[in-house]
Design a protein around this motif. Structure first.
Motif, PDB file in Angstrom:
ATOM      1  N   UNK A 169     -17.206  -8.799  -0.904  1.00 33.64           N
ATOM      2  CA  UNK A 169     -17.947  -7.579  -0.562  1.00 33.64           C
ATOM      3  C   UNK A 169     -17.089  -6.329  -0.393  1.00 33.64           C
ATOM      4  N   UNK A 170     -15.774  -6.503  -0.300  1.00 34.53           N
ATOM      5  CA  UNK A 170     -14.889  -5.352  -0.143  1.00 34.53           C
ATOM      6  C   UNK A 170     -13.901  -5.308  -1.312  1.00 34.53           C
ATOM      7  N   UNK A 207     -11.473  -3.486  -2.014  1.00 37.77           N
ATOM      8  CA  UNK A 207     -10.084  -3.224  -1.649  1.00 37.77           C
ATOM      9  C   UNK A 207      -9.644  -4.074  -0.455  1.00 37.77           C
ATOM     10  N   UNK A 208     -10.221  -5.238  -0.339  1.00 34.98           N
ATOM     11  CA  UNK A 208      -9.907  -6.108   0.799  1.00 34.98           C
ATOM     12  C   UNK A 208      -8.412  -6.375   0.919  1.00 34.98           C
ATOM     13  N   UNK A 209      -7.741  -6.580  -0.190  1.00 42.49           N
ATOM     14  CA  UNK A 209      -6.326  -6.959  -0.170  1.00 42.49           C
ATOM     15  C   UNK A 209      -5.457  -5.897   0.506  1.00 42.49           C
ATOM     16  N   UNK A 210      -5.952  -4.668   0.584  1.00 44.14           N
ATOM     17  CA  UNK A 210      -5.174  -3.575   1.179  1.00 44.14           C
ATOM     18  C   UNK A 210      -5.391  -3.431   2.679  1.00 44.14           C
ATOM     19  N   UNK A 211      -6.303  -4.220   3.258  1.00 43.58           N
ATOM     20  CA  UNK A 211      -6.614  -4.061   4.674  1.00 43.58           C
ATOM     21  C   UNK A 211      -5.494  -4.601   5.556  1.00 43.58           C
ATOM     22  N   UNK A 212      -5.234  -3.894   6.622  1.00 45.36           N
ATOM     23  CA  UNK A 212      -4.289  -4.357   7.639  1.00 45.36           C
ATOM     24  C   UNK A 212      -5.044  -5.167   8.686  1.00 45.36           C
ATOM     25  N   UNK A 213      -4.339  -5.972   9.453  1.00 40.50           N
ATOM     26  CA  UNK A 213      -4.990  -6.844  10.436  1.00 40.50           C
ATOM     27  C   UNK A 213      -5.829  -6.055  11.439  1.00 40.50           C
ATOM     28  N   UNK A 214      -5.374  -4.845  11.789  1.00 44.41           N
ATOM     29  CA  UNK A 214      -6.128  -4.046  12.760  1.00 44.41           C
ATOM     30  C   UNK A 214      -7.427  -3.497  12.187  1.00 44.41           C
ATOM     31  N   UNK A 215      -7.625  -3.641  10.881  1.00 44.50           N
ATOM     32  CA  UNK A 215      -8.881  -3.224  10.245  1.00 44.50           C
ATOM     33  C   UNK A 215      -9.846  -4.397  10.068  1.00 44.50           C
ATOM     34  N   UNK A 216      -9.567  -5.501  10.721  1.00 44.22           N
ATOM     35  CA  UNK A 216     -10.364  -6.716  10.586  1.00 44.22           C
ATOM     36  C   UNK A 216     -10.797  -7.235  11.955  1.00 44.22           C
ATOM     37  N   UNK A 217     -11.570  -8.315  11.931  1.00 45.59           N
ATOM     38  CA  UNK A 217     -12.066  -8.900  13.179  1.00 45.59           C
ATOM     39  C   UNK A 217     -10.926  -9.444  14.042  1.00 45.59           C
ATOM     40  N   UNK A 218      -9.781  -9.671  13.448  1.00 46.27           N
ATOM     41  CA  UNK A 218      -8.590 -10.071  14.212  1.00 46.27           C
ATOM     42  C   UNK A 218      -8.346  -9.095  15.359  1.00 46.27           C
ATOM     43  N   UNK A 219      -8.572  -7.809  15.098  1.00 48.54           N
ATOM     44  CA  UNK A 219      -8.331  -6.762  16.081  1.00 48.54           C
ATOM     45  C   UNK A 219      -9.242  -6.901  17.301  1.00 48.54           C
ATOM     46  N   UNK A 220     -10.438  -7.457  17.072  1.00 50.02           N
ATOM     47  CA  UNK A 220     -11.390  -7.629  18.176  1.00 50.02           C
ATOM     48  C   UNK A 220     -11.104  -8.908  18.955  1.00 50.02           C
ATOM     49  N   UNK A 263     -16.953  -1.940   8.122  1.00 47.65           N
ATOM     50  CA  UNK A 263     -16.752  -1.311   6.820  1.00 47.65           C
ATOM     51  C   UNK A 263     -18.047  -1.368   6.009  1.00 47.65           C
ATOM     52  N   UNK A 264     -18.388  -0.322   5.274  1.00 47.94           N
ATOM     53  CA  UNK A 264     -19.531  -0.403   4.344  1.00 47.94           C
ATOM     54  C   UNK A 264     -19.177  -1.316   3.178  1.00 47.94           C
ATOM     55  N   UNK A 265     -20.182  -1.969   2.611  1.00 45.85           N
ATOM     56  CA  UNK A 265     -19.957  -2.829   1.444  1.00 45.85           C
ATOM     57  C   UNK A 265     -20.571  -2.188   0.203  1.00 45.85           C
ATOM     58  N   UNK A 266     -20.478  -2.895  -0.894  1.00 47.07           N
ATOM     59  CA  UNK A 266     -21.064  -2.415  -2.145  1.00 47.07           C
ATOM     60  C   UNK A 266     -22.572  -2.638  -2.192  1.00 47.07           C
ATOM     61  N   UNK A 267     -23.145  -3.307  -1.188  1.00 43.38           N
ATOM     62  CA  UNK A 267     -24.571  -3.637  -1.157  1.00 43.38           C
ATOM     63  C   UNK A 267     -25.305  -2.645  -0.260  1.00 43.38           C
ATOM     64  N   UNK A 268     -26.439  -2.128  -0.681  1.00 41.90           N
ATOM     65  CA  UNK A 268     -27.203  -1.189   0.144  1.00 41.90           C
ATOM     66  C   UNK A 268     -27.553  -1.783   1.513  1.00 41.90           C
ATOM     67  N   UNK A 269     -27.333  -1.012   2.559  1.00 40.85           N
ATOM     68  CA  UNK A 269     -27.717  -1.364   3.929  1.00 40.85           C
ATOM     69  C   UNK A 269     -26.903  -2.515   4.528  1.00 40.85           C
ATOM     70  N   UNK A 270     -25.825  -2.912   3.886  1.00 40.39           N
ATOM     71  CA  UNK A 270     -25.025  -4.037   4.382  1.00 40.39           C
ATOM     72  C   UNK A 270     -23.615  -3.569   4.723  1.00 40.39           C
ATOM     73  N   UNK A 271     -23.203  -3.826   5.976  1.00 41.77           N
ATOM     74  CA  UNK A 271     -21.838  -3.570   6.428  1.00 41.77           C
ATOM     75  C   UNK A 271     -21.146  -4.899   6.699  1.00 41.77           C
ATOM     76  N   UNK A 298     -20.426 -17.669 -10.298  1.00 43.33           N
ATOM     77  CA  UNK A 298     -19.977 -16.604 -11.189  1.00 43.33           C
ATOM     78  C   UNK A 298     -20.158 -15.223 -10.561  1.00 43.33           C
ATOM     79  N   UNK A 299     -21.209 -15.061  -9.770  1.00 47.11           N
ATOM     80  CA  UNK A 299     -21.433 -13.784  -9.090  1.00 47.11           C
ATOM     81  C   UNK A 299     -20.255 -13.447  -8.182  1.00 47.11           C
ATOM     82  N   UNK A 300     -19.777 -14.426  -7.431  1.00 46.08           N
ATOM     83  CA  UNK A 300     -18.662 -14.184  -6.523  1.00 46.08           C
ATOM     84  C   UNK A 300     -17.384 -13.891  -7.295  1.00 46.08           C
TER      85      UNK A 300
END
Length: 255
Positions: free
Chosen positions: A47-48, A50-63, A73-81, A219-221
């Motif tokens: 769903x992201x 540019x996921x590979x570019x995320x740092x740990x503090x930009x993920x649930x690890x931070x929480x 983060x917003x995703x490529x799907x309407x109304x889905x974060x 295949x979709x994934x």
């Protein structure tokens, strides 16, 4: 409604279910959040872009480890974060085992501040019954258990049911079972027998919808798309549409 999507076994279609439910509901106007607490980060990678570019503090690890707000983060799907996962979560159980302050509630504490903005929150759980899964169950209203064909897959239901019971007793007395979802169904004897045993054993708790083994879902994934964007008329898409109807109808029943 906060729903954990869980399975003690890997490769059962857990992340596929999280993505497909979120995408289907988002496309009918529901506001949806996925929280990926599986260190494999399959939902996040689909769903992201540019996921590979995320740092740990930009993920649930931070929480969960740093007790900071959920990084949404917003995703490529309407109304889905999404709140993405990180490989460092694989060490979380070790770190939380020695923690002394509400280690089971770190995800819940972060989610409480944002869940009012969403109609549905799906937590994509790891295929293990450690502290990450306990955090997910503690933050949830319901648990949807994904089951694929096979003796060991059916046997794992006993362990995950025990974990749910323990979370209800100790951390979250309002937690409920949403139901068992049979996935990767095909025409083999193993698949037919597994579904029959599941329905005989857990008669009232098995979803009517059965998710087929469908190459379009895989295949979709691979294309970093959800099934409704990739192949909306496929058997996989039709099955998840049916599951969404079941979920909505169940949520609308009088309590």
């Amino acid at each position: 409604m906060v729903i954990s999507i869980a399975s003690q076994k890997g490769g059962t279609g857990k992340s596929t279910t999280s993505i497909s439910l979120a995408a289907g509901l988002g496309r009918i106007g529901k506001k949806v959040l996925i929280i990926d607490v599986d260190s494999q980060a399959n939902s996040s990678k689909v769903l992201l872009p540019h996921y590979i570019d995320l740092r740990s503090e930009q993920t649930v690890y931070n929480t969960i480890l740093e007790r900071k707000p959920l990084p949404i983060h917003p995703t490529t799907i309407p109304n889905v974060d999404i709140v993405p996962s990180h490989i460092l979560l694989s060490n979380t159980d070790v770190e939380l085992t020695t923690a002394k302050d509400h280690r089971e509630a770190r995800l819940n504490n972060g989610l409480e501040k944002v869940k009012g903005h969403y109609d549905y929150v799906f937590i994509d759980c790891p295929p293990a019954l450690g502290w990450l899964t306990v955090n997910a169950f503690t933050a949830s209203d319901k648990v949807l258990i994904v089951v694929s064909p096979g003796y060991f897959e059916l046997d794992s239901i006993v362990q995950i049911s025990k974990t749910i019971a323990e979370v209800i007793e100790i951390f979250n007395p309002n937690l409920q079972l949403a139901g068992y979802l049979f996935t990767m169904s095909d025409t083999t004897v193993n698949s037919r027998t597994s579904l029959k045993v599941l329905r005989q054993t857990y008669t009232n708790d098995v979803f009517n919808t059965v998710i087929p083994r469908n190459t379009d879902l895989r295949d979709a994934h691979f294309k970093k798309m959800d099934i409704f964007a990739y192949a909306p008329k496929s058997k996989g898409a039709m099955a998840y549409q049916s599951l969404i109807r079941e979920l909505i109808n169940h949520d609308q029943r009088p309590q």
